[in-house]
Design a protein around this motif. Sequence first.
Motif, PDB file in Angstrom:
ATOM      1  N   ASP A   8      66.346  -0.005  51.502  1.00 55.28           N
ATOM      2  CA  ASP A   8      66.443  -0.022  53.018  1.00 55.28           C
ATOM      3  C   ASP A   8      65.446  -1.701  53.299  1.00 55.28           C
ATOM      4  O   ASP A   8      64.504  -1.741  52.582  1.00 55.28           O
ATOM      5  N   SER A  10      63.899  -4.368  55.738  1.00 58.42           N
ATOM      6  CA  SER A  10      63.548  -4.623  57.222  1.00 58.42           C
ATOM      7  C   SER A  10      62.508  -5.880  57.273  1.00 58.42           C
ATOM      8  O   SER A  10      62.334  -6.535  56.171  1.00 58.42           O
ATOM      9  N   GLN A 188      64.855   3.376  60.319  1.00 57.98           N
ATOM     10  CA  GLN A 188      65.264   1.712  60.655  1.00 57.98           C
ATOM     11  C   GLN A 188      65.463   1.728  62.135  1.00 57.98           C
ATOM     12  O   GLN A 188      66.716   2.003  62.846  1.00 57.98           O
ATOM     13  N   GLY A 192      67.889  -3.623  60.394  1.00 61.91           N
ATOM     14  CA  GLY A 192      67.781  -3.321  59.096  1.00 61.91           C
ATOM     15  C   GLY A 192      68.981  -3.163  58.381  1.00 61.91           C
ATOM     16  O   GLY A 192      70.109  -3.086  58.827  1.00 61.91           O
ATOM     17  N   ARG A 194      70.838  -1.519  54.921  1.00 65.00           N
ATOM     18  CA  ARG A 194      70.969  -0.432  53.835  1.00 65.00           C
ATOM     19  C   ARG A 194      71.968  -0.535  52.707  1.00 65.00           C
ATOM     20  O   ARG A 194      73.082  -0.733  53.132  1.00 65.00           O
ATOM     21  N   SER A 219      71.597  -1.182  60.670  1.00 63.83           N
ATOM     22  CA  SER A 219      71.327  -0.545  61.892  1.00 63.83           C
ATOM     23  C   SER A 219      71.776  -1.401  63.163  1.00 63.83           C
ATOM     24  O   SER A 219      72.110  -2.561  63.012  1.00 63.83           O
ATOM     25  N   ARG A 225      74.847   2.954  63.119  1.00 68.44           N
ATOM     26  CA  ARG A 225      75.111   2.187  62.180  1.00 68.44           C
ATOM     27  C   ARG A 225      76.352   1.547  61.877  1.00 68.44           C
ATOM     28  O   ARG A 225      77.320   2.289  62.609  1.00 68.44           O
TER      29      ARG A 225
END
Length: 315
Positions: A8, A10, A188, A192, A194, A219, A225
């Motif tokens: 993940d 961010s 998130q 973000g 992933r 996100s 998502r």
Amino acid sequence: MRRTSSIDVSWPDGRKGAMRFDARARDLVTPRSAPAVVAAEDWYVARVQADRTIAAIEAGPDRPNVGRLAGERGGGKLRAVLTEVVPEERDGATPLYLILDDFSGVSLIAGWAWSQWDPGWLAQMRARMEDPAMAQAFKKRENVCIGHAPGASAFDLDKRAGEPIAATPAPDLRHPQDPEGWHRFTRQEHAGMRRARRVDVWRDGGLIHIDSAFQDSGSAADGGRTALHEYSLAATADPTSLEVLSIEATPRVLPFVECPSATLNLPRLIGTPLPQMREKVLAELPGVAGCTHLNDALRALAEAPALLRRLDAQA
């Protein structure tokens, strides 16, 4: 035996700040008539600069050598560095090695997450292409993969005017009736990215069976998502020689129309022993013969023998 992993990404300090990588991976054995057993679980947290340089990294449990990766940059040479710094992780096909090996790919595409939050993202990209240096950098992507072959739609921004790239809804990977099916993800709540993987391995009918899935998602401002890349793979292998007997990839979400045709070259991998899959994929599916993200999904099949050993240990 199931291995799941996630990285993940961010931006705690905003879009122009450093990235935070929260990476986790877990091996879970499900016996026929007993509760699931966690066979291994690894993680790392890293602060990564905009140029993909690792500013700081910590891994566990008990992986002090990983700190030596600080100062290294995501890219093709990082995997050679991993072999030097943490050879035991590669040799043991540990969950940690999978998420370290994924660092280069994730750091390259992480910025796409902002396209799902900024309606002007594509227009800004097009404007940046007027800078000769940026245009030249974009040109260097030619022949990197089949989606970036000369003349491919990836290089025609006008065809995608006003549209976010690959804004395909991505439902939650976790099934509510299977709470142990995945490890825990981070939350998130803003922009973000992933990368998530799942690899299932089992024995049946005298064969090794592998079913895996690979997804890059971001996100979205509405709380959901969206997916950028998604493949599923199915393979069988000989239990003695570990040679691949069959392999099939299903493209589910990809950004460019040319991308799915990379699956036509998968027969080149038939007969490859699973432990040699990482090297074989790079040798047989380089450049426009492959898809970068399909190759990432395929290379992880090299970890199947280690998963089988853990499965047998719990049998």
